[in-house]
Write a protein that holds these residues in place. Structure first.
Motif, PDB file in Angstrom:
ATOM      1  N   VAL A 162       0.815  -1.214   0.000  1.00  0.00           N
ATOM      2  CA  VAL A 162       0.000   0.000   0.000  1.00  0.00           C
ATOM      3  C   VAL A 162       0.852   1.269   0.000  1.00  0.00           C
ATOM      4  O   VAL A 162       0.352   2.335  -0.356  1.00  0.00           O
ATOM      5  N   ALA A 163       2.089   1.183   0.421  1.00  0.00           N
ATOM      6  CA  ALA A 163       2.903   2.405   0.445  1.00  0.00           C
ATOM      7  C   ALA A 163       4.383   2.060   0.451  1.00  0.00           C
ATOM      8  O   ALA A 163       4.790   1.012   0.950  1.00  0.00           O
ATOM      9  N   PRO A 171      14.413   3.268  13.652  1.00  0.00           N
ATOM     10  CA  PRO A 171      13.306   2.320  13.768  1.00  0.00           C
ATOM     11  C   PRO A 171      11.936   2.972  13.550  1.00  0.00           C
ATOM     12  O   PRO A 171      11.866   4.129  13.164  1.00  0.00           O
ATOM     13  N   MET A 172      10.910   2.211  13.803  1.00  0.00           N
ATOM     14  CA  MET A 172       9.549   2.712  13.580  1.00  0.00           C
ATOM     15  C   MET A 172       8.609   2.106  14.616  1.00  0.00           C
ATOM     16  O   MET A 172       8.939   1.125  15.288  1.00  0.00           O
ATOM     17  N   PHE A 174       4.060   1.802  15.262  1.00  0.00           N
ATOM     18  CA  PHE A 174       2.676   2.235  15.082  1.00  0.00           C
ATOM     19  C   PHE A 174       2.180   2.779  16.417  1.00  0.00           C
ATOM     20  O   PHE A 174       2.557   2.271  17.490  1.00  0.00           O
ATOM     21  N   SER A 175       1.337   3.821  16.364  1.00  0.00           N
ATOM     22  CA  SER A 175       0.765   4.345  17.598  1.00  0.00           C
ATOM     23  C   SER A 175      -0.235   3.330  18.156  1.00  0.00           C
ATOM     24  O   SER A 175      -0.775   2.503  17.411  1.00  0.00           O
ATOM     25  N   PRO A 176      -0.498   3.378  19.475  1.00  0.00           N
ATOM     26  CA  PRO A 176      -1.405   2.372  20.056  1.00  0.00           C
ATOM     27  C   PRO A 176      -2.805   2.388  19.453  1.00  0.00           C
ATOM     28  O   PRO A 176      -3.475   1.361  19.411  1.00  0.00           O
ATOM     29  N   GLY A 178      -3.382   2.949  16.382  1.00  0.00           N
ATOM     30  CA  GLY A 178      -3.247   2.508  14.990  1.00  0.00           C
ATOM     31  C   GLY A 178      -3.447   3.606  13.972  1.00  0.00           C
ATOM     32  O   GLY A 178      -3.537   3.329  12.772  1.00  0.00           O
ATOM     33  N   LEU A 181       1.903   6.136  12.053  1.00  0.00           N
ATOM     34  CA  LEU A 181       3.130   5.343  11.987  1.00  0.00           C
ATOM     35  C   LEU A 181       4.295   6.312  12.114  1.00  0.00           C
ATOM     36  O   LEU A 181       4.412   7.249  11.319  1.00  0.00           O
ATOM     37  N   ILE A 183       8.272   6.961  11.968  1.00  0.00           N
ATOM     38  CA  ILE A 183       9.515   6.393  11.430  1.00  0.00           C
ATOM     39  C   ILE A 183      10.619   7.431  11.557  1.00  0.00           C
ATOM     40  O   ILE A 183      10.441   8.596  11.170  1.00  0.00           O
ATOM     41  N   VAL A 207      -2.389   6.827   9.083  1.00  0.00           N
ATOM     42  CA  VAL A 207      -2.856   5.484   8.685  1.00  0.00           C
ATOM     43  C   VAL A 207      -4.381   5.539   8.602  1.00  0.00           C
ATOM     44  O   VAL A 207      -5.015   6.145   9.476  1.00  0.00           O
ATOM     45  N   PRO A 208      -5.040   4.971   7.624  1.00  0.00           N
ATOM     46  CA  PRO A 208      -4.521   4.036   6.621  1.00  0.00           C
ATOM     47  C   PRO A 208      -4.126   4.677   5.299  1.00  0.00           C
ATOM     48  O   PRO A 208      -3.768   3.970   4.365  1.00  0.00           O
ATOM     49  N   PHE A 210      -1.578   6.541   4.677  1.00  0.00           N
ATOM     50  CA  PHE A 210      -0.129   6.616   4.571  1.00  0.00           C
ATOM     51  C   PHE A 210       0.300   7.881   3.834  1.00  0.00           C
ATOM     52  O   PHE A 210       1.039   7.862   2.860  1.00  0.00           O
ATOM     53  N   PRO A 371       1.083 -12.623  21.714  1.00  0.00           N
ATOM     54  CA  PRO A 371      -0.071 -11.850  22.194  1.00  0.00           C
ATOM     55  C   PRO A 371      -0.675 -12.406  23.485  1.00  0.00           C
ATOM     56  O   PRO A 371      -1.190 -11.636  24.290  1.00  0.00           O
TER      57      PRO A 371
ATOM     58  N   LYS B  36      -3.310 -10.904  18.409  1.00  0.00           N
ATOM     59  CA  LYS B  36      -4.379 -11.895  18.522  1.00  0.00           C
ATOM     60  C   LYS B  36      -4.164 -13.150  17.686  1.00  0.00           C
ATOM     61  O   LYS B  36      -5.098 -13.903  17.434  1.00  0.00           O
ATOM     62  N   HIS B  69      13.854  -3.689  10.335  1.00  0.00           N
ATOM     63  CA  HIS B  69      12.807  -3.447  11.331  1.00  0.00           C
ATOM     64  C   HIS B  69      11.474  -3.937  10.777  1.00  0.00           C
ATOM     65  O   HIS B  69      11.224  -3.858   9.570  1.00  0.00           O
ATOM     66  N   PRO B  74      -1.722  -2.103  15.464  1.00  0.00           N
ATOM     67  CA  PRO B  74      -2.386  -2.790  16.582  1.00  0.00           C
ATOM     68  C   PRO B  74      -3.563  -3.671  16.163  1.00  0.00           C
ATOM     69  O   PRO B  74      -3.878  -4.645  16.844  1.00  0.00           O
ATOM     70  N   PHE B  78      -2.075  -3.690   9.012  1.00  0.00           N
ATOM     71  CA  PHE B  78      -0.934  -3.218   8.231  1.00  0.00           C
ATOM     72  C   PHE B  78       0.375  -3.725   8.827  1.00  0.00           C
ATOM     73  O   PHE B  78       0.493  -3.893  10.042  1.00  0.00           O
ATOM     74  N   ILE B  82      11.201  -2.065   7.259  1.00  0.00           N
ATOM     75  CA  ILE B  82      12.276  -1.166   6.824  1.00  0.00           C
ATOM     76  C   ILE B  82      13.472  -2.039   6.480  1.00  0.00           C
ATOM     77  O   ILE B  82      13.845  -2.930   7.247  1.00  0.00           O
ATOM     78  N   VAL B  98       5.053  -0.706   3.177  1.00  0.00           N
ATOM     79  CA  VAL B  98       3.888  -1.017   4.011  1.00  0.00           C
ATOM     80  C   VAL B  98       2.939  -1.899   3.221  1.00  0.00           C
ATOM     81  O   VAL B  98       2.656  -1.620   2.057  1.00  0.00           O
TER      82      VAL B  98
END
Lengths: 383, 104
Positions: A162-163, A171-172, A174-176, A178, A181, A183, A207-208, A210, A371, B36, B69, B74, B78, B82, B98
């Motif tokens: 998608v991107a 590093p990178m 995702f936020s909690p 979602g 992102l 980076i 997101v989504p 991007f 998980p 999950k 990486h 969450p 997605f 990297i 991505v």
């Protein structure tokens, strides 16, 4: 004792010279073998045995682990039927060939399953089938970014690109929620150049879609020292972002404002009288989001965000990765020589498992809790 | 893959991804579990892999030399990697790719 005659002395000298020459020649042969012939041998081996053949040998090593396992005669027979080699029934060579170049058709496993009475046997064979088909898939050549999962209870996946994001280093994270992102990288193409910028920018992508949302640029007085980041972590509520940089800094960003708020400037360490920075290797927020755990090559620090105090928490250094279990009750850290698991925040039941001497786990760089928190995966070099 | 409960009890109980299932000499740089589900994403010097119990898949990604990486959103929708990507006639480029993860 009479002195030896001149002829005898010459004879001894000749023998001595011969012996010395022999020793030198032997040494030369050993050196040739060790340093020259061996290299040539390796080069030749790589030419003679392509990757598939080497994987075959890897497969044989793997199968050695299950060699003592009771092979059902029908299973062995069918394995042999699939194999085109004249290798002995159920031999390592036959099984290894299967593991590398063959794939086991689903219909073949049906009668095999019927003959397996013990559940444990079935489990082991299904694992084996997965490994075999996985190995076969690697031989199928380019798939242009798409492959599908195999026979497992976990659903198969497909990946759709998608991107593609350029001018990043990592590093990178995702936020909690979602929604973003983060980076670490450089200024994106088209952005106005900034003086002295050396790559310490955090790109925030929405997101989504991007699409680039915001750029987190350190204050001018910090730009020079923010070159490469080692670790990045969102607080559990997503309001804060911690970035650990080479040079011994951890920056904290307010995500609501998109502003730098403060820096943990770790003290210098001393090696042989010389001051050296405490390089940050990993950062992680505590489960309550009020503290940041910072690993360095020398020790682990606990940065209290309310009191703004930082103190050493653990005198174990060289940690490559920190992680909290999904329920926040456990804390894991990994070095190339050991794995530490402890209850958070008490540190009780701390278990350090040494890797030293266990070549299967050295050195290890990565760590992740499953998980459900029951499994801890560590990443190292596969022998 | 370590059994966490066993670790806390002081036992060293683990299973590990063995040669044959995983190419020898692979250096793992980063790991991330999908939320999950028992699916592990693996960034390595040999590229990018996913692992479910009993199976490893090597994803052939055009130009990817090394994956450094890996991050997963969450909700598991997605996944970003990297890594170092080859470019014809040019220096390798570090970039992030991505993907949307579709489950069958």
């Amino acid at each position: 004792m009479p002195a030896p005659a001149a002829a005898t002395r010459r004879w001894f000298a000749a023998v001595g010279a011969l012996l010395a020459a022999g020793v030198l020649a032997f040494g030369a042969v050993v050196a040739y073998y060790r340093f020259i012939w061996e290299e040539k041998y390796k080069e030749g081996r790589d030419k003679l045995f392509p990757v598939a053949e080497r994987r075959l040998r890897d497969g044989a090593r793997w199968l050695r682990l299950v060699r003592g396992y009771p092979l059902d005669s029908e299973v062995a027979l069918r394995l042999f039927e699939i194999d085109a080699l004249d290798a002995p029934l159920g031999s390592e060579a036959a099984l290894a060939r299967l593991a590398v170049v063959g794939s086991v058709p689903e219909q073949l496993w049906e009668p095999v399953k019927a003959t397996l009475e013990q559940k444990e046997l079935l489990r082991r064979y299904s694992e084996m089938a997965g490994a075999i088909s996985g190995a076969a898939e690697q031989q199928q050549g380019p798939q242009h970014g798409a492959a599908t999962g195999g026979a497992s209870a976990v659903p198969k996946i497909e990946l759709t690109r998608v991107a593609t994001i350029r001018r990043v280093r990592g590093p990178m994270s995702f936020s909690p929620d979602g929604q973003r992102l983060a980076i670490v990288g450089h200024l994106p193409e088209g952005a106005a150049p900034r003086p002295h910028m050396r790559g310490g920018v955090i790109q925030m992508w929405r997101v989504p879609e991007f699409k680039l949302d915001t750029l987190l640029v350190p204050p001018p007085e910090l730009i020079l020292s923010r070159k490469a980041a080692r670790s990045i972590a969102f607080s559990p509520d997503g309001r804060l972002l911690a970035v650990g940089w080479e040079g011994g800094f951890v920056d904290l960003w307010d995500m609501a404002e998109g502003q730098w708020t403060r820096t943990l400037d770790l003290p210098l360490a001393t090696i042989r009288g010389h001051p050296v920075p405490l390089e940050v290797t990993s950062v992680a927020f505590s489960p309550d989001g009020r503290r940041v755990v910072v690993a360095t090559w020398r020790d682990v620090w606990l940065w209290d965000l309310e009191s703004r105090e930082a103190s050493t928490m653990l005198n174990k250094g060289g940690i490559d990765k920190l992680a909290f279990s999904p329920n926040g009750a456990l804390f894991g850290a990994i070095d190339e020589r050991w794995l530490l698991v402890a209850e958070w925040p008490t540190g009780k039941a701390t278990r350090v498992t040494g890797f030293l001497g266990d070549t299967r786990f050295a050195p290890a760089y990565a760590l992740a809790f499953s998980p459900d928190g029951s499994t801890l995966a560590t990443g190292s070099v596969v022998p | 893959m370590w059994d966490v409960r066993a670790l806390l009890e002081g036992q060293k109980r683990y299973s590990y991804v063995v040669p044959g299932e995983f190419s020898a000499g692979v250096k793992v740089f980063d790991l991330a579990y999908f939320p999950k589900e028992d699916r592990l994403a693996i960034a390595s010097d040999q590229g990018f892999y996913t692992r479910v119990p009993g199976r490893i898949t090597h994803w052939t990604i055009e130009g990817l030399k090394e994956a450094w990486h890996v991050g997963i959103s969450p909700d598991g929708r997605f996944m970003a990697v990297i890594g170092n990507f080859e470019r014809r006639g040019l220096r390798a480029e570090t970039k992030a790719v991505v993907w949307e993860v579709l489950r069958k």
